[in-house]
Design an enzyme around this catalytic site. Structure first.
Site, PDB file in Angstrom:
ATOM      1  N   SER A 161     -10.344 -15.581  -0.757  1.00  0.00           N
ATOM      2  CA  SER A 161     -11.127 -14.350  -0.906  1.00  0.00           C
ATOM      3  C   SER A 161     -11.038 -13.725  -2.312  1.00  0.00           C
ATOM      4  O   SER A 161     -11.371 -14.367  -3.298  1.00  0.00           O
ATOM      5  CB  SER A 161     -10.647 -13.389   0.187  1.00  0.00           C
TER       6      SER A 161
ATOM      7  N   ASP B  72     -15.350 -14.662  -2.039  1.00  0.00           N
ATOM      8  CA  ASP B  72     -15.986 -15.491  -1.005  1.00  0.00           C
ATOM      9  C   ASP B  72     -17.148 -14.755  -0.346  1.00  0.00           C
ATOM     10  O   ASP B  72     -17.653 -15.174   0.698  1.00  0.00           O
ATOM     11  CB  ASP B  72     -14.954 -15.959   0.045  1.00  0.00           C
TER      12      ASP B  72
HETATM   13  C1  LIG Z   1      -5.933  -2.280   1.921  1.00  0.00           C
HETATM   14  C2  LIG Z   1      -6.766  -3.490   1.985  1.00  0.00           C
HETATM   15  O1  LIG Z   1      -7.803  -3.550   1.312  1.00  0.00           O
HETATM   16  N1  LIG Z   1      -6.334  -4.480   2.792  1.00  0.00           N
HETATM   17  C3  LIG Z   1      -7.073  -5.735   2.944  1.00  0.00           C
HETATM   18  C4  LIG Z   1      -6.140  -6.923   2.865  1.00  0.00           C
HETATM   19  O2  LIG Z   1      -5.257  -6.850   3.960  1.00  0.00           O
HETATM   20  P1  LIG Z   1      -3.701  -6.434   3.867  1.00  0.00           P
HETATM   21  O3  LIG Z   1      -3.183  -6.704   5.250  1.00  0.00           O
HETATM   22  O4  LIG Z   1      -3.725  -4.994   3.508  1.00  0.00           O
HETATM   23  O5  LIG Z   1      -3.095  -7.260   2.779  1.00  0.00           O
HETATM   24  O6  LIG Z   1      -6.907  -8.117   2.968  1.00  0.00           O
HETATM   25  C5  LIG Z   1      -7.578  -8.260   4.216  1.00  0.00           C
HETATM   26  C6  LIG Z   1      -8.303  -9.593   4.221  1.00  0.00           C
HETATM   27  O7  LIG Z   1      -9.250  -9.679   3.218  1.00  0.00           O
HETATM   28  C7  LIG Z   1      -8.542  -7.084   4.430  1.00  0.00           C
HETATM   29  O8  LIG Z   1      -9.128  -7.191   5.690  1.00  0.00           O
HETATM   30  C8  LIG Z   1      -7.778  -5.773   4.272  1.00  0.00           C
HETATM   31  O9  LIG Z   1      -8.663  -4.689   4.341  1.00  0.00           O
HETATM   32 MG   LIG Z   2     -13.309 -11.921   1.056  1.00  0.00          MG
END
Ligand SMILES: CC(=O)N[C@H]1[C@@H](OP(=O)(O)O)O[C@H](CO)[C@@H](O)[C@@H]1O
Ligand SMILES: [Mg+2]
Length: 534
Positions: free
Chosen positions: A46, A266
């Protein structure tokens, strides 16, 4: 140790092969469990740096893999020896009633983004899949993540599912929506020019392919993903723009006044921005919350035309909005003031999507720009038969409103958040409303917010509740956060372990930027002290 996390396994691409191979095994088993239905496997990390890579599994309905299978995926990815791995597979197959080497053959559709380690890891995934006897792995090529989700969903519904079909569907439904723009609002005076930051990833490349088929839009793609234009996600892309609130590379003073959009690597996230002045690098940001708000207003308008404001007319609709704790407080207040049902889930599309499915129309977005509008199957049937019934009065406001909702349901990806189709719905709604970027931006004013990452010894020692808005472990931490928050006007703060990085995330909001920064910093210090900085 690999953990399936918020969105699959992610790490440095050069270390990913074992997890990817084993994810291939999981995907094949999942397909067998679902009677040979197609499931998907995407190789992507991503918005993360180009050296990273990752893998996630798409369930047969086109959504994220069932969470019930995550513990098994973790165990398999971390199996220490081939024998341990074999035993895990055999035991799991037995527990789940999956017959190996019998009746069904597994079917896995694969795709990858543009990362240099992608091709190799895709081969590794195919190897994993092929360990399950009789399985078929179909390489769909380099795709955006939402394209693969869309293909899996369509294939299992017996619908056309190629990339060309995807492009045709979104271009046609976009054109249809534009045709339904009310005449009484005069000729189009909205700026057709749109500049898109493709994060040097796959989204820009796909947009280049389709843009000439998009009616009434003059799209210029920057950071397009073409050889030599720049590095994937480096100082560009939706994550960078949303978090840093500065211009991505390739944008500058000449872009003042032009509507700009940004995808992530992505192309499942979308944000919009404006270059504020020729001398500044800061941007006016329209994040996922404001995209959600725009969609909500559009849908509400159509439902009010069909049903009247008491929702008692021809198409009674359960309409709901799903956000996470990262949604700006001003957006939640705006939505609640519209009288909408707003619910919160934990971070991660797998949670938001599931919740949104509970409504006839469920809109979900993460502040970072990942989201979509889900139209429930039974509701779409009711909507389509209403549209057919009203077609005798074709051109009536109700017929037009119902047709707009049908077109929107065909345009926006029903499997997962999708930057390309989401962007086209934004563009169609702005045309519909004859709204400039500024009108959109002025819907409400975001509360200043700050996000920090804290590296600690063991982030999993933080346990949260109430859709991650409160800490329940370690004890005492929530009380310390509460004590800080009361010192700030409009103060709000929460902490949670990231599901994609080895950090604890701290989010703070307050009435000024200085206050939000100070609140975030104080809470980060408590986290460091209690959990042990590393
Ligand atoms: C604060 C933030 O933007 N967190 C993101 C990030 O997750 P985390 O669990 O916070 O690392 O990556 C995820 C996948 O892309 C997305 O769904 C999520 O919103
Ligand atoms: Mg993405």
């Amino acid at each position: 140790t690999f953990s399936y996390g918020t969105a699959g396994f992610r790490a440095d691409g050069s270390t990913m092969a074992p997890a990817v191979c084993r994810a291939g095994i999981v995907a094949a088993l999942r397909s067998l469990k679902l009677g040979g239905a197609a499931v998907g496997l995407v190789i992507t990390a991503s918005h993360n740096p180009v050296a990273d890579n990752g893998v996630k599994i798409v369930d047969a309905d086109g959504g994220m893999m069932s969470q019930a299978w995550e513990p098994f995926s973790d165990a398999l990815a971390n199996a220490p020896t081939p024998d341990a791995l074999l035993q895990l597979v055999l035991q799991f197959a037995k527990d789940e009633g999956i017959t190996l080497g019998g009746g069904h053959s597994a079917q896995v559709l694969l795709a990858r983004d543009t990362r240099p380690t992608g091709e190799y890891l895709l081969h590794v995934a195919v190897k994993g899949i092929s360990t399950i006897v009789g399985s078929v792995a179909l390489d769909m090529g380099i795709l955006t993540t939402p394209q693969l989700h869309w293909m899996v969903r369509n294939k299992n519904r017996g619908l056309k599912a190629s990339e060309a079909d995807y492009f045709t569907q979104i271009a046609e439904s976009f054109r249809h929506l534009l045709e339904l723009t009310p005449d009484d609002k005069g000729i189009d005076d909205l700026n057709e020019k749109l500049i898109v930051d493709g994060a040097n990833g796959i989204g820009g490349l796909k947009l280049e392919q389709i843009k000439s088929n998009l009616a009434r839009l003059d799209i210029l793609v920057r950071n397009s993903g073409k050889e030599g234009e720049g590095i994937l996600n480096e100082r560009c892309g939706a994550d960078f723009v949303q978090k840093e609130k500065v211009l991505p590379l390739g944008f500058g003073p000449n872009d003042v006044g032009v509507r700009c959009a940004s995808f992530d690597g992505d192309a499942d996230r979308l944000v919009y921005f404006h270059v504020t002045s020729p001398s500044k690098t800061s941007v006016d940001l329209v994040d996922g919350d404001k995209i959600l708000s725009l969609f909500v207003l559009f849908i509400r308008e159509q439902l009010d035309i069909i049903n009247g404001e008491d929702n008692k007319g021809l198409l009674p609709t359960r309409f709901g909005v799903v956000q996470t704790a990262y949604a700006n407080g001003a957006s939640t207040e705006f939505l609640k003031n519209l009288g909408l049902e707003v619910v919160f889930t934990s971070t991660g599309v797998k949670y938001l999507h599931k919740k949104a499915l509970e409504y006839d129309i469920g809109v979900y977005f993460e502040a970072n720009g990942h989201g979509t509008v889900l139209f429930n199957d039974e509701f779409v049937s009711r909507l389509e038969s209403l549209t057919a019934r009203l077609s005798e009065a074709a051109g009536s406001p109700q017929h037009q409103a119902a047709s707009r909702l049908v077109a929107a349901s065909q345009l926006i990806n029903q499997a997962v958040g999708d930057a390309i189709s989401g962007m086209l719905l934004v563009e169609a709604v702005l045309q519909h409303k004859r709204w400039s970027f500024q009108n959109w931006c002025d819907l409400y004013t975001d509360l200043p917010s700050k996000q920090l990452k804290v590296k600690v010894k063991d982030r999993t020692s933080i346990v949260t509740t109430d859709a991650e808005r409160k800490v329940c472990q370690p004890s005492g931490l929530q009380e310390l956060i509460d004590k800080e928050v009361v010192n700030y006007s409009h103060g709000r703060c929460f902490v949670r372990p990231s599901g994609t990085e080895d950090v604890v995330r701290v989010y703070a909001e307050a009435s000024t930027m200085e206050a939000a920064e100070s609140l975030a910093k104080s809470v980060a210090q408590h986290v460091e002290r209690i959990l042990g900085f590393c």
